[in-house]
Design a protein around this motif. Sequence first.
Motif, PDB file in Angstrom:
ATOM      1  N   TYR A  98      -3.554   2.221  25.760  1.00  0.00           N
ATOM      2  CA  TYR A  98      -3.779   2.058  24.329  1.00  0.00           C
ATOM      3  C   TYR A  98      -5.257   1.721  24.133  1.00  0.00           C
ATOM      4  O   TYR A  98      -5.876   1.098  24.997  1.00  0.00           O
ATOM      5  CB  TYR A  98      -2.909   0.930  23.758  1.00  0.00           C
ATOM      6  CG  TYR A  98      -1.427   1.219  23.834  1.00  0.00           C
ATOM      7  CD1 TYR A  98      -0.745   1.781  22.760  1.00  0.00           C
ATOM      8  CD2 TYR A  98      -0.706   0.931  24.995  1.00  0.00           C
ATOM      9  CE1 TYR A  98       0.607   2.049  22.832  1.00  0.00           C
ATOM     10  CE2 TYR A  98       0.647   1.207  25.075  1.00  0.00           C
ATOM     11  CZ  TYR A  98       1.302   1.763  23.992  1.00  0.00           C
ATOM     12  OH  TYR A  98       2.637   2.040  24.072  1.00  0.00           O
TER      13      TYR A  98
ATOM     14  N   SER B 202      -8.551   0.957  20.928  1.00  0.00           N
ATOM     15  CA  SER B 202      -8.939   0.742  19.536  1.00  0.00           C
ATOM     16  C   SER B 202     -10.438   0.519  19.452  1.00  0.00           C
ATOM     17  O   SER B 202     -11.090   0.182  20.434  1.00  0.00           O
ATOM     18  CB  SER B 202      -8.193  -0.462  18.938  1.00  0.00           C
ATOM     19  OG  SER B 202      -8.583  -1.662  19.587  1.00  0.00           O
ATOM     20  N   THR B 203     -10.965   0.709  18.245  1.00  0.00           N
ATOM     21  CA  THR B 203     -12.374   0.475  17.972  1.00  0.00           C
ATOM     22  C   THR B 203     -12.504  -0.403  16.736  1.00  0.00           C
ATOM     23  O   THR B 203     -11.871  -0.135  15.712  1.00  0.00           O
ATOM     24  CB  THR B 203     -13.125   1.798  17.729  1.00  0.00           C
ATOM     25  OG1 THR B 203     -12.973   2.638  18.878  1.00  0.00           O
ATOM     26  CG2 THR B 203     -14.603   1.543  17.476  1.00  0.00           C
ATOM     27  N   GLU B 204     -13.325  -1.452  16.842  1.00  0.00           N
ATOM     28  CA  GLU B 204     -13.479  -2.411  15.749  1.00  0.00           C
ATOM     29  C   GLU B 204     -14.952  -2.535  15.369  1.00  0.00           C
ATOM     30  O   GLU B 204     -15.827  -2.607  16.226  1.00  0.00           O
ATOM     31  CB  GLU B 204     -12.939  -3.773  16.177  1.00  0.00           C
ATOM     32  CG  GLU B 204     -13.039  -4.848  15.114  1.00  0.00           C
ATOM     33  CD  GLU B 204     -12.381  -6.147  15.539  1.00  0.00           C
ATOM     34  OE1 GLU B 204     -12.440  -7.119  14.756  1.00  0.00           O
ATOM     35  OE2 GLU B 204     -11.806  -6.201  16.647  1.00  0.00           O
TER      36      GLU B 204
ATOM     37  N   TRP C  81     -10.604  -2.231  12.003  1.00  0.00           N
ATOM     38  CA  TRP C  81     -10.384  -1.539  13.268  1.00  0.00           C
ATOM     39  C   TRP C  81      -9.328  -0.454  13.139  1.00  0.00           C
ATOM     40  O   TRP C  81      -8.439  -0.526  12.279  1.00  0.00           O
ATOM     41  CB  TRP C  81     -10.029  -2.518  14.380  1.00  0.00           C
ATOM     42  CG  TRP C  81      -8.674  -3.176  14.280  1.00  0.00           C
ATOM     43  CD1 TRP C  81      -8.363  -4.302  13.582  1.00  0.00           C
ATOM     44  CD2 TRP C  81      -7.467  -2.746  14.916  1.00  0.00           C
ATOM     45  NE1 TRP C  81      -7.038  -4.612  13.731  1.00  0.00           N
ATOM     46  CE2 TRP C  81      -6.460  -3.677  14.550  1.00  0.00           C
ATOM     47  CE3 TRP C  81      -7.138  -1.692  15.759  1.00  0.00           C
ATOM     48  CZ2 TRP C  81      -5.137  -3.551  14.994  1.00  0.00           C
ATOM     49  CZ3 TRP C  81      -5.822  -1.569  16.206  1.00  0.00           C
ATOM     50  CH2 TRP C  81      -4.855  -2.490  15.831  1.00  0.00           C
TER      51      TRP C  81
ATOM     52  N   GLY D  32      -6.889   2.450  15.690  1.00  0.00           N
ATOM     53  CA  GLY D  32      -6.365   2.718  17.018  1.00  0.00           C
ATOM     54  C   GLY D  32      -4.984   2.122  17.177  1.00  0.00           C
ATOM     55  O   GLY D  32      -4.261   1.919  16.192  1.00  0.00           O
ATOM     56  N   LYS D  33      -4.615   1.834  18.418  1.00  0.00           N
ATOM     57  CA  LYS D  33      -3.328   1.209  18.716  1.00  0.00           C
ATOM     58  C   LYS D  33      -3.509   0.124  19.764  1.00  0.00           C
ATOM     59  O   LYS D  33      -4.239   0.305  20.745  1.00  0.00           O
ATOM     60  CB  LYS D  33      -2.310   2.234  19.225  1.00  0.00           C
ATOM     61  CG  LYS D  33      -1.725   3.136  18.151  1.00  0.00           C
ATOM     62  CD  LYS D  33      -0.568   3.966  18.695  1.00  0.00           C
ATOM     63  CE  LYS D  33       0.050   4.822  17.608  1.00  0.00           C
ATOM     64  NZ  LYS D  33       1.214   5.586  18.120  1.00  0.00           N
ATOM     65  N   ARG D  34      -2.848  -1.015  19.542  1.00  0.00           N
ATOM     66  CA  ARG D  34      -2.861  -2.116  20.494  1.00  0.00           C
ATOM     67  C   ARG D  34      -1.438  -2.629  20.671  1.00  0.00           C
ATOM     68  O   ARG D  34      -0.631  -2.588  19.755  1.00  0.00           O
ATOM     69  CB  ARG D  34      -3.708  -3.278  19.982  1.00  0.00           C
ATOM     70  CG  ARG D  34      -5.147  -2.999  19.647  1.00  0.00           C
ATOM     71  CD  ARG D  34      -5.774  -4.214  18.981  1.00  0.00           C
ATOM     72  NE  ARG D  34      -7.165  -4.024  18.611  1.00  0.00           N
ATOM     73  CZ  ARG D  34      -7.839  -4.843  17.811  1.00  0.00           C
ATOM     74  NH1 ARG D  34      -7.231  -5.916  17.305  1.00  0.00           N
ATOM     75  NH2 ARG D  34      -9.099  -4.614  17.520  1.00  0.00           N
TER      76      ARG D  34
ATOM     77  N   LYS E 101      -1.489  -1.128  14.602  1.00  0.00           N
ATOM     78  CA  LYS E 101      -2.017   0.219  14.344  1.00  0.00           C
ATOM     79  C   LYS E 101      -3.160   0.190  13.344  1.00  0.00           C
ATOM     80  O   LYS E 101      -3.253   1.040  12.474  1.00  0.00           O
ATOM     81  CB  LYS E 101      -0.896   1.128  13.835  1.00  0.00           C
ATOM     82  CG  LYS E 101       0.231   1.339  14.830  1.00  0.00           C
ATOM     83  CD  LYS E 101       1.268   2.302  14.284  1.00  0.00           C
ATOM     84  CE  LYS E 101       0.672   3.689  14.088  1.00  0.00           C
ATOM     85  NZ  LYS E 101       1.692   4.647  13.574  1.00  0.00           N
ATOM     86  N   GLY E 102      -4.035  -0.784  13.455  1.00  0.00           N
ATOM     87  CA  GLY E 102      -5.186  -0.861  12.568  1.00  0.00           C
ATOM     88  C   GLY E 102      -5.094  -2.043  11.631  1.00  0.00           C
ATOM     89  O   GLY E 102      -4.013  -2.554  11.329  1.00  0.00           O
TER      90      GLY E 102
END
Length: 258
Positions: free
Chosen positions: A183, A185-187, A204, A206-208, A227-228
């Motif tokens: 998984y 993500s970008t913040e 942010w 993406g997925k975490r 999911k953001g």
Amino acid sequence: MKKIVLSIALLGSLAIAQTNYTFIPYGKVSTYSGDTDKDYGTSAGIYFSGQENSYETIVGVEGKRVVYKNKSLNDDISQTDITGMLKLNVIDNFDAKIGIHHIVSTDDLTDGGNTFIGGIGLNSNSFNFDLNVYYTNYENLVNLDITQLSPEVGLNFGNNSFKIKGDFINIENNDKIGLKDNYSSTEITFKNQTGIFGTTLSGWLGKRIFAVSNNGFAVNNISDKEKGGVYISENIQLDNFSSLEIGYSYTKLEGIKS
């Protein structure tokens, strides 16, 4: 479904002899909506650090509770998170850190979970780079092993700062609970300081899942995919030694099996 968190924190600082102390008591209230059995959550904690010469010792303790709507399906979760960290200024503008985050929870699957923290940082007046690595093990949850790599680059210009951070999560033994291997993500975060007021805006994509945040002081062991989201806070400088911060965050969620 979504999760909304309101937070308040009071930051205090004090210098005694050659040691600088920082302490931050804080509280949070979260609400859930949409297709979830979670109703609301509460948490309160304290962050404490002491810095002397090139060493900084940091301790965080937080108690939290997640309340469910249908008690016949899910028991409420009570949990204590304990974090300890040591930072060392190796040379000018370069530091390294190690630490551990331990979970004590009524959730049997993640009770006793440990996150090991390591990182390096390069900081100057105009530029900073940080690389943090987190390894989490939940022995009771099919011995789930999670590795997270979080690089971060920031720029400072005047009273403003800008940073971008990536989170890359790899999960081992994931097939036993129906998860993918990776998984990410970008913040992006922007901060502005105007007089006594400091504003933070962050978002942010993406997925975490089972993600570590806040430099290792927050570990999400609740089984939701994130999911953001967005975060906004306002910090008010009360005097030379204290400030008050109020924050709001919104996170989009989906169940672990969706």
